[in-house]
Design an enzyme around this catalytic site. Structure first.
Site, PDB file in Angstrom:
ATOM      1  N   HIS A  66       0.823  -1.210   0.000  1.00 42.78           N
ATOM      2  CA  HIS A  66       0.000   0.000   0.000  1.00 42.78           C
ATOM      3  C   HIS A  66       0.856   1.259   0.000  1.00 42.78           C
ATOM      4  O   HIS A  66       2.033   1.215   0.351  1.00 42.78           O
ATOM      5  CB  HIS A  66      -0.876   0.016   1.256  1.00 42.78           C
ATOM      6  CG  HIS A  66      -0.042  -0.017   2.513  1.00 42.78           C
ATOM      7  ND1 HIS A  66       0.486  -1.190   3.008  1.00 42.78           N
ATOM      8  CD2 HIS A  66       0.393   0.968   3.340  1.00 42.78           C
ATOM      9  CE1 HIS A  66       1.194  -0.928   4.085  1.00 42.78           C
ATOM     10  NE2 HIS A  66       1.164   0.373   4.315  1.00 42.78           N
ATOM     11  N   HIS A 114       5.226   6.127  -1.146  1.00 45.51           N
ATOM     12  CA  HIS A 114       6.038   4.930  -1.365  1.00 45.51           C
ATOM     13  C   HIS A 114       5.276   3.661  -0.986  1.00 45.51           C
ATOM     14  O   HIS A 114       4.277   3.715  -0.273  1.00 45.51           O
ATOM     15  CB  HIS A 114       7.315   5.010  -0.527  1.00 45.51           C
ATOM     16  CG  HIS A 114       7.054   4.911   0.953  1.00 45.51           C
ATOM     17  ND1 HIS A 114       6.610   5.976   1.705  1.00 45.51           N
ATOM     18  CD2 HIS A 114       7.150   3.862   1.821  1.00 45.51           C
ATOM     19  CE1 HIS A 114       6.455   5.600   2.960  1.00 45.51           C
ATOM     20  NE2 HIS A 114       6.771   4.314   3.061  1.00 45.51           N
TER      21      HIS A 114
END
Lengths: 170, 170
Positions: free
Chosen positions: A34, A114
């Site tokens: 995620h 990220h």
């Protein structure tokens, strides 16, 4: 209860991330790969109704965001965390800022979009793994048209509470 | 891609279920505790748009459902699967039937709403574990006002694609 807001990238990117997370990320089994938009925050079950409405309003007023990933990166030397670097964009920054402004507006770190691949590594393991990972050529480009509000269970794993589509025609 | 439709019960029930799943369910790390409404079915990324619309229409036309759990049960001798038995109700049956009718309408088993706690046990282990579990007194009663469409990653874990609220005022 502890809540968080994330983007799940495409299955393709998740499968790719998991090929590394399996070995290098102790959170592998707790949550799918995620991009964190709003890190864990506390809210009661009573508070989550109004919070849901806020997120819904924010999401509905923004457009889907591009997720472009072309390289690995690391938070070392601050943290030995290796990740897929999502190219910063005004859209992502905006989404992140609006979500944070709607809550406490507390941010421990600057927003660096990220997907974590590995963490809790020794300096030596980090150097070794990062050196190897960086030799891979990657190129993901996709559109994320939804975000998810999750809550954490006692065992540390996360369950999705609700999905919000980005965009007015959602 | 493989999709499925589930209800996630309350955090409280999930935490309780995980206290058993941790030891007895090999799927523990792949998906949070859930009630399956529509078992895994194949669909392409192109097909999922229309499918999402169908589910949304079905969910919007039904009311939230009650999840009442007062006992443990088992699919033995057909399968050595131990579960929290969710009391059947017309609402749940209706939700399940409508979702299945919207797709292939293939059902391998009669719909028995449940939250799996343990599986893949030998007969001896099943008898032992089931005997012990059944001595617990349980009483959960809650309202589920949403269902989730999930897809499976290559490692067998599930990611939520979308959440649908049950009820017209969702």
């Amino acid at each position: 209860m502890k809540f968080g807001i994330v983007i799940f990238p495409s299955k393709k990117m998740q499968d790719y991330a998991n090929s590394f997370r399996k070995r290098y990320d102790a959170h592998y089994a707790l949550i799918p790969p995620h991009v964190t938009l709003k890190a864990g925050f506390e809210a009661t079950e009573e508070e989550i109704g109004p919070i849901t409405k806020k997120i819904s309003a924010i999401a509905g007023n923004l457009n889907p965001v591009q997720l472009k990933v072309t390289k690995f990166s690391s938070f070392s030397p601050v943290n030995n965390v290796i990740y897929l670097k999502v190219e910063p964009s005004q859209e992502l920054e905006n989404l992140h800022n609006k979500l944070n402004a709607a809550f406490d507006n507390i941010q421990e770190y600057k927003f660096v979009p990220h997907v974590t691949l590995g963490q809790d590594m020794s300096d030596a393991e980090h150097a070794d793994v990062y050196g190897t990972m960086r030799m891979n050529n990657i190129n993901f480009e996709e559109t994320a048209d939804r975000i998810h509000l999750l809550y954490q269970l006692e065992n540390g794993s996360w369950t999705v509470y609700e999905t919000f589509r980005l965009g007015k025609d959602a």
